[in-house]
Design a protein around this motif. Sequence first.
Motif, PDB file in Angstrom:
ATOM      1  N   VAL A   1       4.431   2.744   1.734  1.00  0.00           N
ATOM      2  CA  VAL A   1       5.629   2.336   2.462  1.00  0.00           C
ATOM      3  C   VAL A   1       5.621   0.815   2.577  1.00  0.00           C
ATOM      4  O   VAL A   1       4.596   0.211   2.921  1.00  0.00           O
ATOM      5  CB  VAL A   1       5.668   2.985   3.864  1.00  0.00           C
ATOM      6  N   ASP A   2       6.760   0.203   2.297  1.00  0.00           N
ATOM      7  CA  ASP A   2       6.855  -1.253   2.254  1.00  0.00           C
ATOM      8  C   ASP A   2       7.014  -1.831   3.660  1.00  0.00           C
ATOM      9  O   ASP A   2       8.084  -2.286   4.062  1.00  0.00           O
ATOM     10  CB  ASP A   2       8.027  -1.682   1.374  1.00  0.00           C
ATOM     11  N   THR A   3       5.930  -1.781   4.398  1.00  0.00           N
ATOM     12  CA  THR A   3       5.919  -2.293   5.765  1.00  0.00           C
ATOM     13  C   THR A   3       4.480  -2.574   6.161  1.00  0.00           C
ATOM     14  O   THR A   3       3.538  -2.078   5.526  1.00  0.00           O
ATOM     15  CB  THR A   3       6.536  -1.282   6.755  1.00  0.00           C
ATOM     16  N   GLN A   4       4.318  -3.354   7.211  1.00  0.00           N
ATOM     17  CA  GLN A   4       3.010  -3.542   7.820  1.00  0.00           C
ATOM     18  C   GLN A   4       2.985  -2.965   9.232  1.00  0.00           C
ATOM     19  O   GLN A   4       2.031  -3.180   9.984  1.00  0.00           O
ATOM     20  CB  GLN A   4       2.651  -5.033   7.843  1.00  0.00           C
ATOM     21  N   ASP A   5       4.021  -2.209   9.546  1.00  0.00           N
ATOM     22  CA  ASP A   5       4.141  -1.581  10.865  1.00  0.00           C
ATOM     23  C   ASP A   5       3.355  -0.268  10.863  1.00  0.00           C
ATOM     24  O   ASP A   5       3.874   0.797  10.516  1.00  0.00           O
ATOM     25  CB  ASP A   5       5.620  -1.326  11.184  1.00  0.00           C
ATOM     26  N   LEU A   6       2.098  -0.339  11.258  1.00  0.00           N
ATOM     27  CA  LEU A   6       1.232   0.832  11.202  1.00  0.00           C
ATOM     28  C   LEU A   6       1.683   1.917  12.184  1.00  0.00           C
ATOM     29  O   LEU A   6       1.615   3.107  11.865  1.00  0.00           O
ATOM     30  CB  LEU A   6      -0.216   0.424  11.499  1.00  0.00           C
ATOM     31  N   ALA A   7       2.178   1.513  13.340  1.00  0.00           N
ATOM     32  CA  ALA A   7       2.619   2.497  14.333  1.00  0.00           C
ATOM     33  C   ALA A   7       3.769   3.330  13.788  1.00  0.00           C
ATOM     34  O   ALA A   7       3.814   4.555  13.969  1.00  0.00           O
ATOM     35  CB  ALA A   7       3.022   1.795  15.623  1.00  0.00           C
ATOM     36  N   MET A   8       4.713   2.683  13.111  1.00  0.00           N
ATOM     37  CA  MET A   8       5.840   3.409  12.526  1.00  0.00           C
ATOM     38  C   MET A   8       5.376   4.348  11.428  1.00  0.00           C
ATOM     39  O   MET A   8       5.802   5.505  11.340  1.00  0.00           O
ATOM     40  CB  MET A   8       6.864   2.415  11.980  1.00  0.00           C
ATOM     41  N   ALA A   9       4.464   3.865  10.585  1.00  0.00           N
ATOM     42  CA  ALA A   9       3.955   4.701   9.495  1.00  0.00           C
ATOM     43  C   ALA A   9       3.181   5.894  10.033  1.00  0.00           C
ATOM     44  O   ALA A   9       3.243   6.998   9.471  1.00  0.00           O
ATOM     45  CB  ALA A   9       3.073   3.865   8.575  1.00  0.00           C
ATOM     46  N   LYS A  10       2.463   5.719  11.123  1.00  0.00           N
ATOM     47  CA  LYS A  10       1.744   6.833  11.736  1.00  0.00           C
ATOM     48  C   LYS A  10       2.704   7.900  12.242  1.00  0.00           C
ATOM     49  O   LYS A  10       2.407   9.106  12.189  1.00  0.00           O
ATOM     50  CB  LYS A  10       0.851   6.332  12.866  1.00  0.00           C
ATOM     51  N   LYS A  11       3.878   7.491  12.731  1.00  0.00           N
ATOM     52  CA  LYS A  11       4.884   8.454  13.182  1.00  0.00           C
ATOM     53  C   LYS A  11       5.394   9.282  12.003  1.00  0.00           C
ATOM     54  O   LYS A  11       5.600  10.487  12.121  1.00  0.00           O
ATOM     55  CB  LYS A  11       6.052   7.723  13.853  1.00  0.00           C
ATOM     56  N   ILE A  12       5.602   8.618  10.856  1.00  0.00           N
ATOM     57  CA  ILE A  12       6.027   9.341   9.663  1.00  0.00           C
ATOM     58  C   ILE A  12       4.950  10.331   9.234  1.00  0.00           C
ATOM     59  O   ILE A  12       5.233  11.493   8.927  1.00  0.00           O
ATOM     60  CB  ILE A  12       6.342   8.350   8.520  1.00  0.00           C
ATOM     61  N   ALA A  13       3.705   9.868   9.221  1.00  0.00           N
ATOM     62  CA  ALA A  13       2.601  10.737   8.825  1.00  0.00           C
ATOM     63  C   ALA A  13       2.510  11.946   9.748  1.00  0.00           C
ATOM     64  O   ALA A  13       2.286  13.085   9.299  1.00  0.00           O
ATOM     65  CB  ALA A  13       1.289   9.957   8.833  1.00  0.00           C
ATOM     66  N   GLN A  14       2.686  11.727  11.030  1.00  0.00           N
ATOM     67  CA  GLN A  14       2.616  12.831  11.986  1.00  0.00           C
ATOM     68  C   GLN A  14       3.757  13.823  11.766  1.00  0.00           C
ATOM     69  O   GLN A  14       3.569  15.038  11.855  1.00  0.00           O
ATOM     70  CB  GLN A  14       2.662  12.291  13.408  1.00  0.00           C
ATOM     71  N   PHE A  15       4.945  13.323  11.446  1.00  0.00           N
ATOM     72  CA  PHE A  15       6.118  14.190  11.294  1.00  0.00           C
ATOM     73  C   PHE A  15       5.972  15.151  10.124  1.00  0.00           C
ATOM     74  O   PHE A  15       6.401  16.298  10.196  1.00  0.00           O
ATOM     75  CB  PHE A  15       7.379  13.328  11.108  1.00  0.00           C
TER      76      PHE A  15
ATOM     77  N   GLY B   1      -1.707  -4.936   1.858  1.00  0.00           N
ATOM     78  CA  GLY B   1      -0.589  -5.627   2.490  1.00  0.00           C
ATOM     79  C   GLY B   1       0.575  -4.739   2.865  1.00  0.00           C
ATOM     80  O   GLY B   1       1.588  -5.237   3.383  1.00  0.00           O
ATOM     81  N   GLN B   2       0.451  -3.448   2.614  1.00  0.00           N
ATOM     82  CA  GLN B   2       1.487  -2.495   2.998  1.00  0.00           C
ATOM     83  C   GLN B   2       0.805  -1.341   3.746  1.00  0.00           C
ATOM     84  O   GLN B   2      -0.307  -1.493   4.217  1.00  0.00           O
ATOM     85  CB  GLN B   2       2.226  -2.013   1.737  1.00  0.00           C
ATOM     86  N   ILE B   3       1.494  -0.216   3.873  1.00  0.00           N
ATOM     87  CA  ILE B   3       0.909   0.948   4.515  1.00  0.00           C
ATOM     88  C   ILE B   3       0.951   2.109   3.529  1.00  0.00           C
ATOM     89  O   ILE B   3       1.986   2.380   2.915  1.00  0.00           O
ATOM     90  CB  ILE B   3       1.663   1.356   5.801  1.00  0.00           C
ATOM     91  N   GLU B   4      -0.177   2.791   3.378  1.00  0.00           N
ATOM     92  CA  GLU B   4      -0.224   3.976   2.531  1.00  0.00           C
ATOM     93  C   GLU B   4      -0.335   5.216   3.405  1.00  0.00           C
ATOM     94  O   GLU B   4      -1.198   5.287   4.289  1.00  0.00           O
ATOM     95  CB  GLU B   4      -1.414   3.908   1.575  1.00  0.00           C
ATOM     96  N   ILE B   5       0.561   6.158   3.179  1.00  0.00           N
ATOM     97  CA  ILE B   5       0.492   7.443   3.851  1.00  0.00           C
ATOM     98  C   ILE B   5      -0.246   8.393   2.913  1.00  0.00           C
ATOM     99  O   ILE B   5       0.275   8.796   1.870  1.00  0.00           O
ATOM    100  CB  ILE B   5       1.886   7.965   4.208  1.00  0.00           C
ATOM    101  N   ALA B   6      -1.482   8.687   3.270  1.00  0.00           N
ATOM    102  CA  ALA B   6      -2.368   9.491   2.415  1.00  0.00           C
ATOM    103  C   ALA B   6      -2.280  10.948   2.853  1.00  0.00           C
ATOM    104  O   ALA B   6      -2.501  11.270   4.028  1.00  0.00           O
ATOM    105  CB  ALA B   6      -3.799   8.984   2.522  1.00  0.00           C
ATOM    106  N   CYS B   7      -1.958  11.823   1.913  1.00  0.00           N
ATOM    107  CA  CYS B   7      -1.748  13.240   2.215  1.00  0.00           C
ATOM    108  C   CYS B   7      -2.756  14.117   1.477  1.00  0.00           C
ATOM    109  O   CYS B   7      -2.891  14.004   0.256  1.00  0.00           O
ATOM    110  CB  CYS B   7      -0.337  13.676   1.809  1.00  0.00           C
ATOM    111  N   ASN B   8      -3.430  14.978   2.218  1.00  0.00           N
ATOM    112  CA  ASN B   8      -4.146  16.092   1.629  1.00  0.00           C
ATOM    113  C   ASN B   8      -3.178  17.260   1.539  1.00  0.00           C
ATOM    114  O   ASN B   8      -2.559  17.630   2.538  1.00  0.00           O
ATOM    115  CB  ASN B   8      -5.356  16.492   2.475  1.00  0.00           C
TER     116      ASN B   8
END
Length: 361
Positions: free
Chosen positions: A230-244, A265-272
Amino acid sequence: MFFGLYGYVPVAFCPDVSPTSMAGILRGMNMASGRIGIRLAACLLNVSEGRRKDVVEKIAKAAVCKDKGQECLQATVLNIFSDYEYNRSVITIAAPIDRLGSSVVAACMEAFSSIDMAAHVGIHPCLGAVDLVPIYPLSGVDLEECGMVARNIAECLAHCVPGCSIFLFGHADLPKKQSLVQRRKQMGWFNKGASKAAHIIPDVGLAPTSRYGLTGVGASPYVMNCNVTVDTQDLAMAKKIAQFIRGSSVEGLKGVQSMAFPHKGQIEIACNVESFDEHDNQLATGEELGYVSYSILGRTYYYVSPQLIEASIQKLARSHEVSTVGTALVGFTPEECRRCAVYALTNGIGEFWRARGGIFM
């Protein structure tokens, strides 16, 4: 390395193959599966080293080589994925079920001798030098037999590597058969340094040491890894996406476990992405319907397609006015892993990750 999943070609692993010959190769692989691919299993070995390429390749080579370095073609290493920031590698080993254990043990012993957890630095959670040893059925093998192989691996490692410490999960964890997620929570996988905690009591071996840490060994239906950047450095926002998107959420994707990490420099949402059986058989399957099905010994398993994961994260990211910039499938889907294994073993390619020229991660 990232690539668009929609342009992904399942037989792209075959080196120097023209498009016109791909159909013939697939026919040959299906015929070969009647000889070699009857009873196959795989291990996606996770080790806590992703920065020293020579060390990772020595671990992989140990899985397919005899004591004097002579190649042993009873197993194949299909893929190596290493991430520098995570300082972690995933090595895909496949073999006939009666040969897989010895190959995995050899690779683990090399990893234990080469990796010191006391000196490990990386942003991905981990507990041990050899962090995870999952055994997955590919064809002609049930979960109970994979669990037995996993337990044998654990006992052999405890004997061959004095000081290593092991917990069991899935069909190796008898009689409870607790999932990897459950066991990791119990062991404090998300808490850095948990492997040094005195309160941890392993299932096999001694209490965790600072050098070896704690290793998970088990068996389950196939689990693949799909990561979306995800093209952001907002980890809190990315964590919300991961949780959803997690399967544990109300509107989540069944079988998906996800975490968000800062990455380049970005955020990776890693999925198992877990395979699972659905007894009511009401899941919509197909390339455009979200879930993919496959069968082993007459038992049907399902998993969420990488396309649906990517589309779901894209939609959620757009709601935060953020875009996604890449999706990566680490290694193979279950079907591709089986086909690659049959191809490699039929053609005597032990170090398959070299032959296929780095097309896969």
